[in-house]
Motif scaffolding. Structure first.
Motif: not given
Lengths: 329, 341
Positions: B269-275, B286
């Motif tokens: 989730a952290l990875f996904e949330a980083t733009s 997201k």
């Protein structure tokens, strides 16, 4: 039918008076913004991003030396309005702002719903309490807050929720343009991603025009259709987001992009040596020249703005007389 | 300087000596009601175990309140652990007396998040750098001068003579952070703990400071613990990454493996949330797990992420605390999804 251009700023200057001399916080900024689009203003701290939007919204301190230029809002030069007319007709009714760190400036002893309703009572005199609360509930839903939080006090909300509440406060009067000053920089990663989703939804569903001020280009890319780069009080590049991340033209924008760490792609990071010039007596030529690897003789004169292909506007001597071609490599 | 070992050709983990070993570390803070009635504990750190090797850079990522700063401060000896052991070069530092603690602290440097807040405003640069030496009994004037010169050269605050009489407010943010690094280096430590060293700085300066830290690390064969909430900078900084959630380490992996394939749903989730800057971002929403991080006074039973997790296995994740499963050679996850590996 209203015109397509919602905001047209021409040669806007805002200089502050200080003991050491005038600080040229915003010095001749010109840009246009289309209705329903989002402009992200990026740049290092102290480059005049916040001063620019404060000048547009006329939220000024007392020590003003110069405040000139033209701001056409829906085709009308609102710089000609006196303060009272501007307050009544423009600020918060047409243009609203979510200032930096505003989630920490909610009044701790007033319920959230009353704070969000306040702009309504000020700008729509005579509105009934019932109607106002109805509108507050509407914007609460828009920003994705559960309705049972209406009655609560700010300390009962988490950071992300408080930030949404301040955005609700900006949206409650149905403005056409909303300025967001670093809306997500104080928030955690997941909360930040959540907030960007909310803003994206508002943009798509209500066609609100946003000006997003940020130093985080990654986050800006979630919302921005246009990117404007500011450096030392000037707008050195304005460009569609489609081309900016891969094909920025101004040497400063390129360096800025090269300094952004990326998660998914492995690239050699660069930094920009040196510091931005003082805004008291800045250099007369290009203000970035001292730190620029591509400077040449011409750079001691002030560069004009050149329009390149894809409506990319660059304030740099490299692109003068070249019709989009790089003249000096 | 033994820096050849660090440029990409490190020895395998078994042959290296751990400089720091943390075993089942708990740091709880007591919460009182009316000043004397015990209301419970905030479990800021709840069972953390890891080893850090000489010359290794380790990143710890997580959101605010996950316990990453508590971990740093417990290692530095600023908080006393409730339970568990911290071994530094083989000695348990939780059991030291006053004098030994002082010696231990001289070997561990601390780089704070807010450089301006970490520098005394009424001291000059020279005085700030001399202070740790005075406290630790380095009184020889020539030795003091030599060290001040050396660390300032290392952090590139030049010309040195210009900086010595300056006060912190006369320095830019980047220069202040360099001074903080110089101060951390002046006692020639073996381990640096950097708590969000670049989060207050501009993007262009951020890279400069990270590269500087990296260079110092290579030159001195230092071990560094780099605490951050920003996943995108870790690639440029560390060999290993730990991800923390709810006072526990939930994933341990080499930087390469984690950035390629994060395992734990929270790390994902952290990875996904980083733009990353990309025009495509405009078109998509997201996926963010709903809800908030857990209360550390009453943490959820079982896996602490299960109330927010989309892959929750009913009857397992909400009951049993997941142990650490080794999924690949260099990747561990505390998640029941990987129980078969």
């Amino acid at each position: 039918m209203k015109s397509d251009i919602i905001l047209d700023v021409r040669d806007l200057k805002l200089h502050f008076r200080t003991r050491k001399g005038p600080v040229q916080a915003v010095d001749g900024v010109t840009f246009q913004l289309k209705r329903g689009q989002t402009l992200a203003v990026v740049g290092e701290s102290g480059c005049g991003k916040t001063s620019l939007v404060k000048a547009i919204l006329r939220l000024l301190p007392r020590n003003i030396e110069t405040f000139t230029g033209e701001v056409f809002f829906n085709g009308v030069d609102v710089m000609k309005y006196n303060d009272e007319r501007f307050r009544k007709e423009i600020r918060w009714t047409k243009m609203a702002m979510v200032p930096q760190a505003s989630m920490n400036s909610l009044n701790p002893v007033i319920r959230i719903e009353d704070q969000i309703a306040e702009p309504l009572f000020l700008h729509e005199p005579g509105i009934s309490r019932e109607k106002a609360m109805q509108r507050v509930a509407e914007v609460f839903k828009v920003v994705g807050l559960p309705l049972d939080f209406l009655q609560r006090y700010p300390f009962e909300l988490s950071g992300g929720m408080r930030q949404r509440a301040t955005i609700a406060m900006a949206l409650v009067t149905n403005p056409e343009l909303v300025v967001l000053d670093e809306p997500s920089s104080a928030l955690d990663l997941l909360t930040q991603a959540n907030l960007m989703n909310v803003l994206k939804k508002i943009k798509h569903e209500y066609g609100t025009t946003f000006i997003l001020i940020t130093h985080d280009i990654g986050t800006a890319s979630e919302l921005a259709d246009e990117i404007a780069v500011m450096y030392a009080g000037e707008m050195v590049e304005q460009c569609s987001a489609e081309y900016f991340y891969t094909d920025a033209r101004h040497p400063y924008s390129r360096k800025l992009m090269a300094s952004v760490p990326t998660l998914r792609e492995d690239k050699e990071l660069q930094f920009i040596p040196g510091q931005p010039p003082s805004l008291i007596n800045p250099p007369t030529g290009c203000r970035f020249a001292d730190r620029c690897e591509q400077r040449f003789g011409k750079c001691s004169e002030h560069p004009p703005v050149t329009e390149l292909e894809h409506r990319q506007q660059v304030q740099c001597w490299l692109y003068v007389n070249g019709k989009g071609e790089v003249k000096h490599a | 300087m033994p820096n050849a070992a660090l440029k990409g050709q490190q020895k395998p983990a078994e042959e290296r000596t751990p400089i720091l070993a943390v075993e089942n570390l708990h740091t709880w803070f007591e919460v009182r009601r009316m000043g004397f009635l015990k209301a419970g504990d905030v479990r800021a750190l709840d069972g953390v175990t890891f080893e850090l090797y000489e010359g290794e850079a380790l990143s710890i990522v997580g959101e605010s309140g996950c316990g990453k700063s508590t971990l740093a401060k417990t290692i530095l000896g600023l908080h006393h652990p409730t339970k568990g052991k911290i071994y530094f070069q083989g000695t348990d530092v939780t059991q030291l007396d006053k004098e030994q603690t002082k010696q231990y602290r001289a070997k561990v440097g601390y780089i704070q998040q807010d450089p301006y807040g970490a520098l005394p405003p009424f001291m000059t640069v020279e005085r700030i750098l001399r202070e740790p030496m005075l406290i630790n009994g380095i009184t020889d004037k020539d030795e003091q001068k030599r060290r001040i010169r050396q660390v300032l050269e290392e952090v590139k605050l030049a010309p040195i003579e210009d900086f010595l009489p300056k006060f912190p407010h006369m320095l830019s943010g980047g220069q202040q952070q360099r001074l903080v690094i110089a101060r951390a280096m002046i006692l020639e430590p073996k381990l640096l703990v950097a708590d969000e060293p670049v989060s207050m700085l501009d993007a262009s300066v951020r890279v400069e400071i990270l590269q500087l830290l990296r260079k110092i690390q290579y030159d001195h064969n230092l071990a560094i613990i780099y605490i951050t909430h920003d996943l995108s900078t870790v690639r440029y900084f560390s060999e290993r990454i730990f991800s923390m959630y709810g006072a526990k380490i939930i994933e341990k992996a080499s930087t390469k493996a984690l950035l390629k394939n994060p395992l734990h749903p929270y790390t994902k989730a952290l990875f996904e949330a980083t733009s990353d800057p990309d025009a495509e971002n405009l078109k998509t929403f997201k996926e963010v797990p709903a809800g908030e991080p857990p209360s550390l006074m009453n943490p959820p039973s079982g896996c602490r992420f299960h109330p927010r997790c989309s892959k929750m296995i009913p009857g397992l994740c909400d009951r049993e605390i997941p142990p650490e499963f080794q999924v690949t050679d260099d990747q561990f996850a505390a998640c029941w999804l990987y129980r078969e590996s």
